[in-house]
Scaffold this motif. Structure first.
Motif, mmCIF file in Angstrom:
data_model
loop_
_atom_site.group_PDB
_atom_site.id
_atom_site.type_symbol
_atom_site.label_atom_id
_atom_site.label_comp_id
_atom_site.label_asym_id
_atom_site.label_seq_id
_atom_site.Cartn_x
_atom_site.Cartn_y
_atom_site.Cartn_z
ATOM 1 N N LYS A 1 0.830 -1.211 0.000
ATOM 2 C CA LYS A 1 0.000 0.000 0.000
ATOM 3 C C LYS A 1 0.866 1.264 0.000
ATOM 4 N N LEU B 1 0.843 4.015 -3.195
ATOM 5 C CA LEU B 1 0.299 5.376 -3.084
ATOM 6 C C LEU B 1 1.273 6.422 -3.631
ATOM 7 N N ALA C 1 -1.402 10.453 2.882
ATOM 8 C CA ALA C 1 -0.531 10.252 1.715
ATOM 9 C C ALA C 1 -0.958 11.146 0.555
ATOM 10 N N ILE D 1 -2.445 8.357 15.499
ATOM 11 C CA ILE D 1 -1.182 7.855 16.065
ATOM 12 C C ILE D 1 -0.202 8.966 16.436
ATOM 13 N N PRO E 1 3.259 16.274 11.778
ATOM 14 C CA PRO E 1 3.385 17.505 10.992
ATOM 15 C C PRO E 1 3.997 17.237 9.617
ATOM 16 N N VAL E 2 3.962 18.267 8.754
ATOM 17 C CA VAL E 2 4.548 18.115 7.407
ATOM 18 C C VAL E 2 5.641 19.160 7.173
ATOM 19 N N PHE F 1 15.823 14.550 10.926
ATOM 20 C CA PHE F 1 15.567 13.157 11.313
ATOM 21 C C PHE F 1 14.920 12.468 10.122
ATOM 22 N N VAL F 2 14.831 11.143 10.228
ATOM 23 C CA VAL F 2 14.373 10.369 9.070
ATOM 24 C C VAL F 2 12.860 10.473 8.892
ATOM 25 N N SER F 3 12.434 10.855 7.711
ATOM 26 C CA SER F 3 10.998 10.873 7.392
ATOM 27 C C SER F 3 10.792 10.189 6.046
ATOM 28 N N VAL F 4 9.976 9.143 6.059
ATOM 29 C CA VAL F 4 9.689 8.409 4.826
ATOM 30 C C VAL F 4 8.955 9.335 3.849
ATOM 31 N N GLY F 5 7.888 9.959 4.347
ATOM 32 C CA GLY F 5 7.057 10.793 3.475
ATOM 33 C C GLY F 5 7.821 11.975 2.895
ATOM 34 N N GLU G 1 13.697 3.123 3.743
ATOM 35 C CA GLU G 1 12.635 2.111 3.661
ATOM 36 C C GLU G 1 12.549 1.553 2.239
ATOM 37 N N ILE H 1 8.859 6.153 16.862
ATOM 38 C CA ILE H 1 8.527 6.908 15.641
ATOM 39 C C ILE H 1 7.307 7.820 15.855
ATOM 40 N N PHE H 2 6.262 7.276 16.436
ATOM 41 C CA PHE H 2 5.045 8.071 16.669
ATOM 42 C C PHE H 2 4.783 8.185 18.166
ATOM 43 N N GLU H 3 4.218 9.330 18.580
ATOM 44 C CA GLU H 3 4.094 9.580 20.010
ATOM 45 C C GLU H 3 2.835 8.973 20.637
ATOM 46 N N ARG I 1 -3.122 -0.509 11.755
ATOM 47 C CA ARG I 1 -2.267 -1.571 12.303
ATOM 48 C C ARG I 1 -2.781 -2.030 13.667
HETATM 49 C C1 EPZ Z 1 4.927 6.540 6.463
HETATM 50 O O1 EPZ Z 1 4.313 7.637 7.109
HETATM 51 C C2 EPZ Z 1 3.888 5.452 6.370
HETATM 52 N N1 EPZ Z 1 2.741 5.936 5.623
HETATM 53 C C3 EPZ Z 1 3.450 5.039 7.764
HETATM 54 O O2 EPZ Z 1 2.539 3.960 7.653
HETATM 55 C C4 EPZ Z 1 4.673 4.581 8.556
HETATM 56 O O3 EPZ Z 1 4.295 4.302 9.874
HETATM 57 C C5 EPZ Z 1 5.743 5.683 8.561
HETATM 58 O O4 EPZ Z 1 6.052 6.076 7.212
HETATM 59 C C6 EPZ Z 1 7.036 5.269 9.242
HETATM 60 O O5 EPZ Z 1 7.555 4.121 8.623
HETATM 61 C C7 EPZ Z 1 2.762 5.951 4.305
HETATM 62 O O6 EPZ Z 1 3.746 5.618 3.656
HETATM 63 C C8 EPZ Z 1 1.515 6.373 3.599
HETATM 64 P P1 EPZ Z 1 7.382 9.685 8.560
HETATM 65 P P2 EPZ Z 1 5.012 9.072 7.100
HETATM 66 O O7 EPZ Z 1 7.366 10.982 7.820
HETATM 67 O O8 EPZ Z 1 5.763 9.237 5.847
HETATM 68 C C9 EPZ Z 1 7.537 13.033 12.016
HETATM 69 C C10 EPZ Z 1 0.493 2.813 7.978
HETATM 70 O O9 EPZ Z 1 -0.068 2.288 8.963
HETATM 71 N N2 EPZ Z 1 7.485 14.046 10.941
HETATM 72 O O10 EPZ Z 1 8.513 8.764 8.357
HETATM 73 O O11 EPZ Z 1 3.966 10.058 7.435
HETATM 74 C C11 EPZ Z 1 6.247 12.208 12.109
HETATM 75 O O12 EPZ Z 1 5.265 12.885 12.858
HETATM 76 C C12 EPZ Z 1 1.181 4.160 8.092
HETATM 77 O O13 EPZ Z 1 0.491 2.299 6.849
HETATM 78 C C13 EPZ Z 1 7.646 15.386 11.267
HETATM 79 O O14 EPZ Z 1 7.794 15.761 12.448
HETATM 80 O O15 EPZ Z 1 6.000 8.906 8.328
HETATM 81 C C14 EPZ Z 1 6.753 10.944 12.763
HETATM 82 O O16 EPZ Z 1 6.832 11.128 14.148
HETATM 83 C C15 EPZ Z 1 0.992 4.784 9.437
HETATM 84 N N3 EPZ Z 1 7.622 16.309 10.241
HETATM 85 C C16 EPZ Z 1 8.164 10.782 12.187
HETATM 86 O O17 EPZ Z 1 8.517 12.075 11.692
HETATM 87 C C17 EPZ Z 1 7.463 15.944 8.950
HETATM 88 O O18 EPZ Z 1 7.435 16.825 8.069
HETATM 89 C C18 EPZ Z 1 8.294 9.794 11.032
HETATM 90 O O19 EPZ Z 1 7.245 10.011 10.103
HETATM 91 C C19 EPZ Z 1 7.330 14.575 8.634
HETATM 92 C C20 EPZ Z 1 7.345 13.641 9.648
#
Ligand code: EPZ
Length: 419
Positions: A22, A26, A93, A118, A122-123, A161-165, A189, A328-330, A372
């Motif tokens: 998924k 996306l 997404a 969860i 933020p973005v 820090f690491v952010s997938v999105g 990832e 990763i999430f609070e 999840r």
């Molecule tokens: C992706 O979310 C996944 N979603 C999540 O899966 C997954 O849990 C997550 O990566 C971590 O592996 C999709 O791919 C659609 P992040 P994403 O940016 O990209 C903080 C599921 O159940 N952050 O790596 O949103 C954020 O709040 C979902 O399928 C900022 O502070 O995750 C988090 O604490 C849930 N500022 C941490 O970074 C930002 O601009 C990591 O988030 C971006 C993120």
């Protein structure tokens, strides 16, 4: 509203076909906005989240043909650069259309996604990356208004820090930016590598995807391509854990061990045998009762946060006490009180949950707040004594394709109850 009814206590034997990922599908779909030619994506899971993004892409002018798991997307012309609140709020997404729209059209107005169950999520990193590439960013009534009249340019972006999105978003936008973009401390990832493979097939110049430094040399235009989405590592891990909770032996067809990172070691330590087999992964509970294992969620290849809830269900009946730390999430322990309703012994202190394994859980009506977490309740129900009713099945429909069907085929007593 649909519910799932599960009668627990039956071991699982058979084969489960793992769907396309998924979280990869996306982002790959968002890439269709970068070209006026057709992007053909195969192995796309039929999920509510995929349908939701499709709706949004169609609003932007994308023509779609979806047959089985093959999706053809053609963005011959972008007819709207606005992504409305209603569509972005329901699925974060969707926010990833911002970069591609600005890269191709020089502007976009995309709703901010808002918080979610969860965590605040933020973005800011997404916006910092686009701004470093020359986009002006304003906020207007909950919308991000981004503009780059003369196009985006390459930039050095060092993520704090690491952010997938944010990594995926920056990579999408940089493909059409002028010059070279370097992403440092990028996410590793498997979905990042998958998106990069798709973009490269479309003509993008990307090196290093899958490592912490990604370099993208912008090109003038991208073309149509065919991309097959990689198998879903979270679905793979979840069904492996199902075999751990319920007992039995499963062949996870198309599943790949290399995508599971630290989850493999944790499952082995817990008492599962998990190994590559012809066509996928074979997993079986190698002991009467699993053993307690401590885990800490980390970016890939660490233990994935998206498997933390399911692992907690496994630990709920393991021998001994385990500590589960979520980094990763609070706010990602919402499943703990629901598992407790089934007899699990879990205490949560900040970001750490201590699970003291009990011999058996007892079925109960339960409810979950995210995808999840819902799956962890399904697993708990499969191993529990008696009937478990899971409310709010729509969470599961967002991310697990044909869940009941796949489990029924392996002997689980699980069915969907309408209304
Ligand atoms: C992706 O979310 C996944 N979603 C999540 O899966 C997954 O849990 C997550 O990566 C971590 O592996 C999709 O791919 C659609 P992040 P994403 O940016 O990209 C903080 C599921 O159940 N952050 O790596 O949103 C954020 O709040 C979902 O399928 C900022 O502070 O995750 C988090 O604490 C849930 N500022 C941490 O970074 C930002 O601009 C990591 O988030 C971006 C993120």
């Amino acid at each position: 509203m649909d519910r799932l009814a599960i009668i627990g206590g039956r071991p699982l034997f058979g084969e489960i076909a793992i769907s396309g990922a998924k979280n990869s599908a996306l982002k790959v779909m968002a890439a269709s906005l970068l070209t006026d030619e057709t992007l053909t994506i195969t192995n796309v899971p039929r999920l509510a989240d995929v349908d939701m993004l499709l709706k949004l892409l169609e609003r932007h002018g994308v023509e779609a043909a979806f047959e089985g798991s093959r999706l053809e997307l053609t963005a011959a012309a972008i007819t709207s650069t606005e992504a409305p609140y209603d569509l972005v709020r329901k699925m974060r997404a969707s926010f990833n259309v911002l970069g591609p729209l600005v890269a191709r059209e020089g502007k976009a107005r995309v709703s901010l996604p808002g918080g979610c169950a969860i965590g605040a999520r933020p973005v800011d990193l997404h916006l910092k990356a686009l701004s470093a590439m020359g986009a002006s960013i304003d906020l207007d009534e909950g919308y991000v208004v981004a503009e780059a009249k003369n196009g985006l340019h390459g930039a050095k972006i060092d993520f704090p820090f690491v952010s997938v999105g944010a990594t995926e978003h920056a990579m999408l936008a940089a493909t059409l930016a002028r010059g070279r973009t370097v992403l440092a401390n990028a996410a590793c990832e498997p979905e990042i590598g998958d998106l990069a493979d798709c973009l490269v097939a479309m003509g993008a110049r990307i090196e290093g995807a899958g490592s912490s430094t990604i370099e993208i040399e912008g090109v003038d235009r991208l073309r149509g391509a065919h991309h097959e989405v990689l198998p879903d590592r979270i679905e793979t891990g979840a069904y492996a854990m199902a075999a751990g909770v319920a007992g039995g032996e499963l062949l996870l067809r198309n599943g790949r061990l290399d995508l599971l990172g630290a989850a493999v070691g944790a499952l082995e330590e817990a008492g599962l045998s998990i190994a590559e087999a012809e066509g996928g992964i074979r997993v079986k509970r190698a002991c009467d009762r699993c053993r307690a294992v401590n885990i800490v969620t980390q970016p890939f290849p660490g233990f994935p946060t998206d498997l933390q809830a399911q692992f907690m269900a496994l630990m709920a009946t393991a021998e001994g006490a385990s500590q589960i730390k979520e980094t990763i999430f609070e706010n990602r322990f919402m499943h703990a009180p629901e598992l407790a309703r089934m007899g699990a012994s879990i205490s949560v202190d900040g970001q750490t949950a201590t699970v003291r394994g009990v011999k058996r859980l007892k079925g109960a009506p339960v409810m979950a707040t995210d995808l999840r977490a819902s799956m962890s309740l399904v697993l708990a129900g499969l191993g529990a004594e008696g009937q478990t009713i899971i409310n709010r099945v729509y969470h599961l429909d967002r991310g697990f394709e044909r869940l009941e069907e796949k489990l029924q085929a392996c002997g689980a007593l699980i069915e969907r109850v309408s209304g």
